[in-house]
Design a protein around this motif. Sequence first.
Motif, PDB file in Angstrom:
ATOM      1  N   SER A 171       0.801  -1.222   0.000  1.00  0.00           N
ATOM      2  CA  SER A 171       0.000   0.000   0.000  1.00  0.00           C
ATOM      3  C   SER A 171       0.831   1.268   0.000  1.00  0.00           C
ATOM      4  N   ARG A 172       2.160   1.141  -0.006  1.00  0.00           N
ATOM      5  CA  ARG A 172       3.033   2.305   0.056  1.00  0.00           C
ATOM      6  C   ARG A 172       4.031   2.299  -1.092  1.00  0.00           C
ATOM      7  N   ARG A 173       4.445   3.507  -1.479  1.00  0.00           N
ATOM      8  CA  ARG A 173       5.507   3.670  -2.471  1.00  0.00           C
ATOM      9  C   ARG A 173       6.830   3.576  -1.726  1.00  0.00           C
ATOM     10  N   THR A 174       7.443   2.400  -1.771  1.00  0.00           N
ATOM     11  CA  THR A 174       8.634   2.160  -0.986  1.00  0.00           C
ATOM     12  C   THR A 174       9.480   1.060  -1.611  1.00  0.00           C
ATOM     13  N   SER A 175      10.773   1.098  -1.333  1.00  0.00           N
ATOM     14  CA  SER A 175      11.678   0.040  -1.779  1.00  0.00           C
ATOM     15  C   SER A 175      11.974  -0.938  -0.641  1.00  0.00           C
ATOM     16  N   ASN A 176      11.342  -0.719   0.498  1.00  0.00           N
ATOM     17  CA  ASN A 176      11.566  -1.564   1.664  1.00  0.00           C
ATOM     18  C   ASN A 176      10.654  -2.787   1.599  1.00  0.00           C
ATOM     19  N   ALA A 177      11.262  -3.940   1.551  1.00  0.00           N
ATOM     20  CA  ALA A 177      10.484  -5.173   1.425  1.00  0.00           C
ATOM     21  C   ALA A 177       9.526  -5.373   2.597  1.00  0.00           C
ATOM     22  N   ARG A 178       9.877  -4.842   3.748  1.00  0.00           N
ATOM     23  CA  ARG A 178       9.038  -5.027   4.925  1.00  0.00           C
ATOM     24  C   ARG A 178       7.684  -4.349   4.797  1.00  0.00           C
ATOM     25  N   ASN A 179       7.581  -3.383   3.897  1.00  0.00           N
ATOM     26  CA  ASN A 179       6.327  -2.648   3.737  1.00  0.00           C
ATOM     27  C   ASN A 179       5.403  -3.255   2.680  1.00  0.00           C
ATOM     28  N   TYR A 180       5.793  -4.377   2.118  1.00  0.00           N
ATOM     29  CA  TYR A 180       4.927  -5.070   1.173  1.00  0.00           C
ATOM     30  C   TYR A 180       4.209  -6.190   1.920  1.00  0.00           C
ATOM     31  N   ASP A 181       2.921  -6.305   1.662  1.00  0.00           N
ATOM     32  CA  ASP A 181       2.069  -7.188   2.454  1.00  0.00           C
ATOM     33  C   ASP A 181       1.949  -8.591   1.875  1.00  0.00           C
ATOM     34  N   TYR A 182       2.052  -8.714   0.573  1.00  0.00           N
ATOM     35  CA  TYR A 182       1.811  -9.995  -0.078  1.00  0.00           C
ATOM     36  C   TYR A 182       2.955 -10.314  -1.027  1.00  0.00           C
ATOM     37  N   TRP A 183       3.272 -11.615  -1.091  1.00  0.00           N
ATOM     38  CA  TRP A 183       4.415 -12.058  -1.887  1.00  0.00           C
ATOM     39  C   TRP A 183       4.077 -13.318  -2.683  1.00  0.00           C
TER      40      TRP A 183
END
Length: 122
Positions: free
Chosen positions: A100-112
Amino acid sequence: QVHLVESGGGLVQAGGSLFLSCTASGRAFPSVFMGWFRQAPGKEREFVASIHWIGGITDYANSVLGRFTISKVNAKNTLYLQMNSLKPDDTAVYYCAAGSRRTSNARNYDYWGHGTQVTVFS
């Protein structure tokens, strides 16, 4: 919940190209941002590229800028990664992610997704 399935990985000689796809489904889709990450053996998962699902704004890691292109087809719920001028250092498992965020941090992605192997030989 968002279900992501990658495809298109394989074995390619340095200088060659590969085209990855990621098909998304689930009640929580579409997510605002979709991204590609990669993880080489013994290394941390690293950001490759991301795209805003509606607006199409893109971000790239410096290491792939000018060689990789992220794109999408909303009607197909599918994310793509065109990879050109591949190098042995690009060898990794490539993952599709949704968040839900514009980020390069993998921790901020919810689904993989489960990932697809890309191997580049010299």
